[in-house]
Enzyme design. Structure first.
Site, PDB file in Angstrom:
ATOM      1  N   TYR A 142     -19.519 -18.448   3.525  1.00  0.00           N
ATOM      2  CA  TYR A 142     -19.270 -19.815   3.971  1.00  0.00           C
ATOM      3  C   TYR A 142     -20.158 -20.087   5.176  1.00  0.00           C
ATOM      4  O   TYR A 142     -20.181 -19.285   6.115  1.00  0.00           O
ATOM      5  CB  TYR A 142     -17.798 -19.997   4.349  1.00  0.00           C
ATOM      6  CG  TYR A 142     -17.445 -21.373   4.861  1.00  0.00           C
ATOM      7  CD1 TYR A 142     -17.123 -21.562   6.214  1.00  0.00           C
ATOM      8  CD2 TYR A 142     -17.427 -22.475   4.022  1.00  0.00           C
ATOM      9  CE1 TYR A 142     -16.788 -22.820   6.690  1.00  0.00           C
ATOM     10  CE2 TYR A 142     -17.095 -23.738   4.499  1.00  0.00           C
ATOM     11  CZ  TYR A 142     -16.774 -23.911   5.838  1.00  0.00           C
ATOM     12  OH  TYR A 142     -16.452 -25.149   6.322  1.00  0.00           O
ATOM     13  N   ASP A 237     -26.445 -15.990   9.620  1.00  0.00           N
ATOM     14  CA  ASP A 237     -25.398 -16.902  10.099  1.00  0.00           C
ATOM     15  C   ASP A 237     -24.406 -16.044  10.902  1.00  0.00           C
ATOM     16  O   ASP A 237     -23.529 -15.393  10.329  1.00  0.00           O
ATOM     17  CB  ASP A 237     -24.715 -17.598   8.915  1.00  0.00           C
ATOM     18  CG  ASP A 237     -23.589 -18.491   9.390  1.00  0.00           C
ATOM     19  OD1 ASP A 237     -23.008 -19.226   8.552  1.00  0.00           O
ATOM     20  OD2 ASP A 237     -23.259 -18.462  10.592  1.00  0.00           O
ATOM     21  N   LYS A 265     -18.381 -20.664  17.612  1.00  0.00           N
ATOM     22  CA  LYS A 265     -17.193 -19.934  18.060  1.00  0.00           C
ATOM     23  C   LYS A 265     -17.354 -19.326  19.460  1.00  0.00           C
ATOM     24  O   LYS A 265     -17.260 -20.021  20.467  1.00  0.00           O
ATOM     25  CB  LYS A 265     -16.819 -18.893  17.005  1.00  0.00           C
ATOM     26  CG  LYS A 265     -16.513 -19.559  15.637  1.00  0.00           C
ATOM     27  CD  LYS A 265     -16.151 -18.575  14.579  1.00  0.00           C
ATOM     28  CE  LYS A 265     -16.173 -19.184  13.209  1.00  0.00           C
ATOM     29  NZ  LYS A 265     -14.985 -19.962  12.861  1.00  0.00           N
TER      30      LYS A 265
HETATM   31  P1  KE4 Z   1     -17.699 -24.716  12.029  1.00  0.00           P
HETATM   32  O1  KE4 Z   1     -18.436 -25.929  11.529  1.00  0.00           O
HETATM   33  O2  KE4 Z   1     -16.306 -24.605  11.432  1.00  0.00           O
HETATM   34  O3  KE4 Z   1     -17.728 -24.582  13.542  1.00  0.00           O
HETATM   35  O4  KE4 Z   1     -18.499 -23.400  11.533  1.00  0.00           O
HETATM   36  C1  KE4 Z   1     -18.761 -23.261  10.161  1.00  0.00           C
HETATM   37  C2  KE4 Z   1     -19.015 -21.803   9.867  1.00  0.00           C
HETATM   38  C3  KE4 Z   1     -20.322 -21.388   9.666  1.00  0.00           C
HETATM   39  N1  KE4 Z   1     -20.602 -20.091   9.408  1.00  0.00           N
HETATM   40  C4  KE4 Z   1     -19.621 -19.157   9.355  1.00  0.00           C
HETATM   41  C5  KE4 Z   1     -19.979 -17.735   9.069  1.00  0.00           C
HETATM   42  C6  KE4 Z   1     -18.271 -19.539   9.552  1.00  0.00           C
HETATM   43  O5  KE4 Z   1     -17.297 -18.600   9.480  1.00  0.00           O
HETATM   44  C7  KE4 Z   1     -17.956 -20.877   9.820  1.00  0.00           C
HETATM   45  C8  KE4 Z   1     -16.539 -21.357  10.019  1.00  0.00           C
HETATM   46  N2  KE4 Z   1     -15.527 -20.376   9.875  1.00  0.00           N
HETATM   47  C9  KE4 Z   1     -14.208 -20.857   9.467  1.00  0.00           C
HETATM   48  C10 KE4 Z   1     -13.279 -19.658   9.402  1.00  0.00           C
HETATM   49  N3  KE4 Z   1     -13.596 -18.808   8.326  1.00  0.00           N
HETATM   50  C11 KE4 Z   1     -13.695 -21.932  10.371  1.00  0.00           C
HETATM   51  C12 KE4 Z   1     -12.233 -22.247  10.194  1.00  0.00           C
HETATM   52  C13 KE4 Z   1     -12.032 -23.631   9.619  1.00  0.00           C
HETATM   53  O6  KE4 Z   1     -12.804 -24.038   8.732  1.00  0.00           O
HETATM   54  O7  KE4 Z   1     -11.075 -24.288  10.074  1.00  0.00           O
END
Ligand code: KE4
Length: 424
Positions: A142, A237, A265
């Protein structure tokens, strides 16, 4: 009715699914999510006053624990000078210098507001730099919700069973190619299929959105080689792994150098911050100096920078944190493995440093297909039992557990006791 249930009843009327991010809705669990009032150290407290040991940690940012004093104080202090100017500020220069001077493969970096934005921008920079369009991603990884990445994504997409996503025109994903995580041959095949057309390979250097799936020996090194042989860029990523596995993230931990890296994060310490950076010749393609456009009203926001920079400075000044997180991981996940063994259970547990996932499957979980063999109903029962025991984990089989510096041995042992009771 609990306050959380009452709030959820109101929320679903005005917010899609009652939440501002799908995975928070406990969709895979089938009960109202807990609404959180506050957090401190390794604990969170819901609106009904229940205390939980927190293993979500806001999905990774709270590596030092919630409400870390230095970070809180830096935010309060910054607020006294105003919240946002939409102009260049000194702290943005400090943040960029701090990272670039300490992470060898980051010559230049741009702040954005989320991991999604970081990935979307890094991909645009890769396409702009190479003049090629194809992107190879891995099933189950993801990378946020930008259109081109919503193809066989992990995390909430996997949890909600949304195969991809409505509203994404075919044109947005026709240049996204899908490989199998930990399978270099699947990447080789795609590179041959799209000879000379691949701009980049994007990978979670440790898969954490199909549950935690570490790279097999040689996988990341193999990606590096394949990218070099095919004149493609390698994008790590590191939204989850960045500043968590090591200060230099998975790149440092595994000794593999990406051309571009994305962060989120931890870089914001809980404030909305993402970033992308890497080789100077690529990053100089980015506006206003180059032709790859990307912008953001609140990018580099001074309050968010204060929080993030304080956290990064603390992590860098205390390198022993990384060995401590390794030890905490061994204690928790090693303890969980023992409990499974004691009970003759052969569920598969993946873990690396402070990250881990217990899969309710007896298969070895090395990619999306094997992760999907997990029994999500069994996971839901486990999650609910843990929640009632005061242990707050991610409400999905396809997410990670996050340990922080605030998780003491006593707290970890208390967690193991609750898990032991459940599986007995
Ligand atoms: P954000 O747009 O949610 O800040 O980041 C996206 C993203 C990009 N790359 C990786 C490897 C990620 O894990 C994420 C977002 N992680 C999720 C949890 N697995 C965020 C939680 C959510 O979607 O509420």
């Amino acid at each position: 009715m609990t306050k959380s249930e009452a709030l959820f009843e109101r929320a679903v009327k005005r917010i899609p699914g009652g939440v501002n991010s799908p995975v928070r809705a406990y969709g895979a669990i089938g009960e109202a999510p807990r609404f959180i009032d506050r957090a401190d150290g390794c604990y969170i407290y819901d609106v009904d006053g229940n205390q939980y040991i927190d293993y979500i940690d806001s999905w990774g940012p709270m590596i030092l624990g919630h409400n870390f004093p230095e970070i809180r104080e830096s935010v309060v202090k910054a607020c006294e000078k105003g919240l946002s100017f939409g102009c260049a500020t000194e702290i943005e220069v400090e943040m960029a210098e701090f990272i670039c001077e300490r992470i060898p493969h980051v010559d230049m970096i741009r702040m954005v507001n989320s991991g999604t934005e970081a990935v979307m921008s890094a991909i645009r920079a890769a396409r702009g730099y190479t003049g090629k369009n194809k992107i190879i991603k891995f099933m189950g990884c993801y990378h946020g919700h930008s259109d081109a990445m919503l193809v066989s994504a992990g995390s909430g997409v996997m949890t909600s069973g949304v195969p991809d996503s409505a509203g994404v025109p075919k044109g947005c994903t026709e240049d996204t190619m899908l490989a199998v995580y930990n399978d270099l041959d699947s990447v080789k095949m795609l590179m041959e299929q799209a000879k000379g057309q691949v701009a980049a390979v994007i990978v979670e250097p440790v898969g954490a959105n199909m549950g935690v799936v570490p790279p097999k020996n040689g996988f990341l090194e193999g990606l590096r080689l394949l990218c070099d042989e095919n004149d493609a860029l390698l994008i790590f990523d590191e939204v989850i792994t960045g500043f968590r596995l090591a200060f230099g993230g998975a790149a440092e931990y595994f000794g593999v150098k990406p051309d571009l890296v994305t962060y989120g994060k931890i870089i914001g310490a809980g404030m909305p911050v993402g970033a992308y950076g890497g080789r100077l010749d690529i990053m100089e393609m980015v506006a206003p100096v180059g032709k790859v456009y990307q912008a953001g009203t609140l990018s580099g926001n001074p309050i968010a920078m204060a929080a993030g920079l304080t956290q990064l400075k603390y992590l860098y000044a205390h390198p022993e944190i990384y060995t401590s997180l390794e030890k905490k991981g061994s204690r928790l996940y090693g303890g969980m493995e023992e409990i499974l063994k004691e009970n003759g259970l052969h569920y598969h547990l993946n873990h690396i440093s402070s990250l881990g996932s217990l899969f309710f499957t007896e298969e070895e979980v090395v990619d999306y297909a094997s992760a999907k063999t997990a029994d999500t109903k069994a996971f839901a029962e486990y999650f609910k039992a843990m929640l009632n025991a005061g242990i707050h984990m991610a409400p999905s089989q396809f997410e990670a557990m996050f340990l922080s510096m605030a998780h003491t041995d006593e707290v970890i042992d208390e967690t193991l006791e609750a898990i032991r009771k459940y599986f007995r």
